[in-house]
Design a protein around this motif. Structure first.
Motif, PDB file in Angstrom:
ATOM      1  N   GLY A 142      -0.497   9.582  -6.500  1.00 45.99           N
ATOM      2  CA  GLY A 142       0.865   9.130  -6.704  1.00 45.99           C
ATOM      3  C   GLY A 142       1.541   9.803  -7.886  1.00 45.99           C
ATOM      4  O   GLY A 142       0.930  10.595  -8.616  1.00 45.99           O
ATOM      5  N   ALA A 143       2.794   9.455  -8.104  1.00 43.59           N
ATOM      6  CA  ALA A 143       3.598  10.118  -9.132  1.00 43.59           C
ATOM      7  C   ALA A 143       3.040   9.890 -10.528  1.00 43.59           C
ATOM      8  O   ALA A 143       3.079  10.785 -11.374  1.00 43.59           O
ATOM      9  CB  ALA A 143       5.037   9.620  -9.053  1.00 43.59           C
ATOM     10  N   LEU A 144       2.504   8.703 -10.812  1.00 46.59           N
ATOM     11  CA  LEU A 144       2.008   8.408 -12.159  1.00 46.59           C
ATOM     12  C   LEU A 144       0.742   9.198 -12.500  1.00 46.59           C
ATOM     13  O   LEU A 144       0.438   9.381 -13.681  1.00 46.59           O
ATOM     14  CB  LEU A 144       1.740   6.904 -12.308  1.00 46.59           C
ATOM     15  N   ALA A 145       0.015   9.645 -11.487  1.00 44.86           N
ATOM     16  CA  ALA A 145      -1.228  10.388 -11.727  1.00 44.86           C
ATOM     17  C   ALA A 145      -1.099  11.873 -11.382  1.00 44.86           C
ATOM     18  O   ALA A 145      -2.084  12.612 -11.472  1.00 44.86           O
ATOM     19  CB  ALA A 145      -2.364   9.774 -10.905  1.00 44.86           C
ATOM     20  N   ALA A 146       0.094  12.315 -10.996  1.00 46.40           N
ATOM     21  CA  ALA A 146       0.276  13.703 -10.571  1.00 46.40           C
ATOM     22  C   ALA A 146       0.152  14.666 -11.746  1.00 46.40           C
ATOM     23  O   ALA A 146       0.578  14.365 -12.873  1.00 46.40           O
ATOM     24  CB  ALA A 146       1.635  13.862  -9.902  1.00 46.40           C
ATOM     25  N   GLU A 159       0.826  -1.201   0.000  1.00 46.08           N
ATOM     26  CA  GLU A 159       0.000   0.000   0.000  1.00 46.08           C
ATOM     27  C   GLU A 159       0.865   1.258   0.000  1.00 46.08           C
ATOM     28  O   GLU A 159       0.512   2.274  -0.628  1.00 46.08           O
ATOM     29  CB  GLU A 159      -0.932   0.003   1.217  1.00 46.08           C
ATOM     30  N   PHE A 160       2.003   1.207   0.670  1.00 42.02           N
ATOM     31  CA  PHE A 160       2.931   2.338   0.678  1.00 42.02           C
ATOM     32  C   PHE A 160       3.381   2.642  -0.756  1.00 42.02           C
ATOM     33  O   PHE A 160       3.359   3.799  -1.202  1.00 42.02           O
ATOM     34  CB  PHE A 160       4.139   2.012   1.561  1.00 42.02           C
ATOM     35  N   ASP A 161       3.787   1.609  -1.501  1.00 46.57           N
ATOM     36  CA  ASP A 161       4.223   1.797  -2.884  1.00 46.57           C
ATOM     37  C   ASP A 161       3.085   2.296  -3.762  1.00 46.57           C
ATOM     38  O   ASP A 161       3.289   3.134  -4.655  1.00 46.57           O
ATOM     39  CB  ASP A 161       4.767   0.481  -3.445  1.00 46.57           C
ATOM     40  N   ARG A 162       1.872   1.786  -3.517  1.00 44.37           N
ATOM     41  CA  ARG A 162       0.730   2.193  -4.334  1.00 44.37           C
ATOM     42  C   ARG A 162       0.427   3.675  -4.160  1.00 44.37           C
ATOM     43  O   ARG A 162       0.156   4.385  -5.135  1.00 44.37           O
ATOM     44  CB  ARG A 162      -0.504   1.364  -3.977  1.00 44.37           C
ATOM     45  N   GLN A 163       0.478   4.158  -2.917  1.00 46.21           N
ATOM     46  CA  GLN A 163       0.202   5.576  -2.685  1.00 46.21           C
ATOM     47  C   GLN A 163       1.304   6.452  -3.260  1.00 46.21           C
ATOM     48  O   GLN A 163       1.042   7.567  -3.710  1.00 46.21           O
ATOM     49  CB  GLN A 163       0.027   5.840  -1.185  1.00 46.21           C
ATOM     50  N   CYS A 164       2.537   5.973  -3.278  1.00 50.94           N
ATOM     51  CA  CYS A 164       3.642   6.753  -3.842  1.00 50.94           C
ATOM     52  C   CYS A 164       3.563   6.837  -5.361  1.00 50.94           C
ATOM     53  O   CYS A 164       3.914   7.872  -5.949  1.00 50.94           O
ATOM     54  CB  CYS A 164       4.982   6.136  -3.447  1.00 50.94           C
TER      55      CYS A 164
END
Length: 434
Positions: free
Chosen positions: A275-279, A260-265
C-alpha cells in the motif's frame, strides 16, 4: 448448411431469454442491452445471407430476430428497476440452489458453474440446454462435464455489479482510485510522470521536428490474486428465508471486502500487495517529536509543500479520525481552537486541502515513535485491477458442521493493487525516532 441453421436457431433460443432480473444503474443496463443488440444484429445479417439460398427456411428466423430486436430496444429504453428485496431474494435463492446442487434453478438465476482453478470460467461462454450445462464455444450441445461433483459457482454478473456498488459505500478508497479491467492474471501498464510528452511548434510547411527525445513511459506490472473469505450461518434453506440469506451474504461481503480494499490501498506491506504507506520512494516528513502529541499545524503545511503544485491540486490527506480530532483541539495562545470553535461545523478541508477519515489508519493512541500515521497523495496514483466474477462454494464437511450445525459459504474474488510513482508525489507524516 442445415447445421448452420440449427446453430442460428440455438442462438435465437438463448437470446429469447432476455434478462428479467432488473437493474438499479442505468449505465449498467445500457451496456448490457447494447451487447445483446450487437449479437442480434449479427444473427440478422447471417439470416440475410442464408435467405439467398434458403429463402423459405430463413424468413421465420428473420421475423423472430426482428421481434427480438424490437423488444430489446423497448427494454433498453425502460429497464426495470431491481429492488433491494429482489436482489436479496435472488441471491439467497441462488446460494440455496448452489448448496442443494439445483442446477436448473442456478441457470434460471443466471449463475454459472466455475470449473477452472486459475483462469475462471467466463459466464458468457456457458449456457443451460436440454443436456444441462454446456460451453457455447464447444461443439453444439456438448455437455460441460461432470456437474454432479461441482459445488462452486459464479453469481449473476448483474448481482455482482450491485454488490460492488454497495461495497464502495463501505470503503473510502474504492471510489477514489483508478480501476483497470483485467482479462488475465497480469497486465503491464505504462505510467508517466508529469512532463512526459514533448510539444513542438511548427511555423512552416515541411519544417523538421527537432527536440529532445521524450521521456519514456515506465512499464509496471499489475498482478491479480484471489481473495477468499468464509461466511458462517445456521439457517435452513426454506423459501421464506431466501431474502434473509441474500441480505446476510451482501452485508458480510461488503463489510469485509470494503475494509480489505482500503487496507491493500494504504497499509498492506507485501501481503500480497504494497500500500501507499509502505511504498518505496515516498517522501517522509518527521514531526517535531517522537510523541504524536507534538503534532502541530506546521507539520501538515511543511508536508504539503514537498509535493509539486501540479500534483498537489489533485491530492488529499488520509488519516484516522482521532488524529483529526487532535488537530481540531489545538488551541491558540488564548486557549481558543485555531481550526474551529465548538459551535462551528467540521471544515471540509485541512489547511486548504481535502481530507478523508479512514478507520484502518493508525489511531492517535496507537502511534509510537518512528511511526507513519498520515499520507498526502493523489489517490489516482493507486491502480486497482478488477477481474470480474464473485464465486461461491459450500463447505459443510467440517467439525463445526457436525457438532453445532454451523455451515460455511466461501466466496472468492480476484483483484490487484499497485501504487505507481510514489517518489516526489506522496508525502507521509511520521513521528521521530527516539
Amino acid at each position: 448448411m442445415d447445421e448452420l441453421i440449427k446453430a442460428v436457431k440455438a442462438k435465437l433460443a438463448a437470446m429469447a431469454k432476455i434478462e428479467k432480473t432488473g437493474f438499479s444503474d442505468p449505465a449498467k443496463a445500457a451496456a448490457y442491452f447494447a451487447e445483446k443488440e450487437i449479437i442480434i444484429e449479427d444473427i440478422f445479417k447471417l439470416c440475410e445471407a442464408l435467405s439467398i439460398q434458403y429463402g423459405d427456411e430463413t424468413e421465420a428466423l428473420k421475423s423472430t430476430v426482428k421481434e427480438l430486436r424490437d423488444n430489446l430496444k423497448g427494454q433498453a429504453a425502460n429497464p426495470r428497476e431491481l429492488t433491494r428485496r429482489e436482489l436479496y431474494y435472488a441471491l439467497g435463492k441462488g446460494i440455496a440452489a448452489a448448496w442443494a446442487g439445483n442446477h436448473k434453478a442456478l441457470a434460471d438465476l443466471s449463475f454459472s458453474p466455475n470449473l477452472k482453478a486459475d483462469n475462471w470460467t467466463n459466464p458468457k461462454d456457458v449456457s443451460w440446454g436440454e443436456k444441462g450445462w454446456k460451453v457455447d464455444r464447444a461443439a453444439l450441445g456438448e455437455p460441460m462435464g461432470n456437474m454432479a461433483t461441482n459445488d462452486q459457482y459464479l453469481i449473476n454478473p448483474i448481482y455482482e455489479n450491485e454488490i460492488m456498488q454497495d461495497a464502495a459505500k463501505k470503503s473510502v478508497m474504492m471510489n477514489l482510485v483508478r480501476h483497470r479491467p483485467m482479462m488475465g492474471p497480469s497486465i503491464f501498464l505504462p505510467t508517466r510522470d508529469r512532463g512526459g510528452v514533448q510539444l513542438h511548434w511548427l511555423t512552416a510547411y515541411g519544417q523538421q521536428i527537432t527536440g529532445s527525445k521524450p521521456q519514456g513511459a515506465q512499464r509496471v506490472e499489475l498482478k491479480a490474486y484471489t481473495l477468499a473469505g468464509f461466511i458462517p450461518w445456521f439457517d435452513e434453506f426454506e423459501e421464506d428465508v431466501f431474502t434473509d440469506l441474500g441480505a446476510m451474504f451482501v452485508e458480510e461481503f461488503i463489510e469485509s471486502y470494503g475494509q480489505e480494499f482500503d487496507r491493500q490501498c494504504l497499509l498492506a506491506d507485501e501481503d500480497p500487495f504494497t500500500g501507499a504507506l509502505a511504498a518505496d520512494g515516498t517522501v517522509e516528513v518527521e514531526i517535531a517529536g517522537a510523541d504524536i502529541n507534538a503534532l502541530t499545524w506546521k507539520d501538515f503545511r511543511d508536508a504539503v509543500y514537498r509535493v509539486p503544485a501540479e500534483e498537489r491540486k489533485d491530492c488529499a490527506w488520509f488519516l484516522h479520525e482521532t488524529v483529526l480530532n487532535h488537530i481540531a483541539n489545538i488551541e491558540d495562545a488564548d486557549g481558543r481552537p485555531i481550526w474551529r470553535r465548538p459551535t462551528e461545523a467540521m471544515p471540509g478541508k485541512l489547511d486548504l486541502y481535502p481530507y478523508h477519515e479512514v478507520s484502518i489508519m493508525p489511531q492517535l493512541g496507537a502511534v509510537e515513535n518512528d511511526t507513519p500515521f498520515a499520507i498526502f497523495m493523489n489517490p489516482k496514483r493507486i491502480q486497482h485491477g478488477n477481474r470480474k466474477g464473485i464465486e461461491i462454494k459450500k463447505f459443510d464437511g467440517t467439525t463445526e458442521s457436525m457438532e453445532y450445525g454451523e455451515l460455511f459459504l466461501r466466496f472468492r474474488k480476484r483483484d490487484g493493487f499497485l501504487v505507481t510513482r510514489p517518489s516526489g508525489n506522496m508525502v507521509i507524516l511520521k513521528t521521530k525516532p527516539e
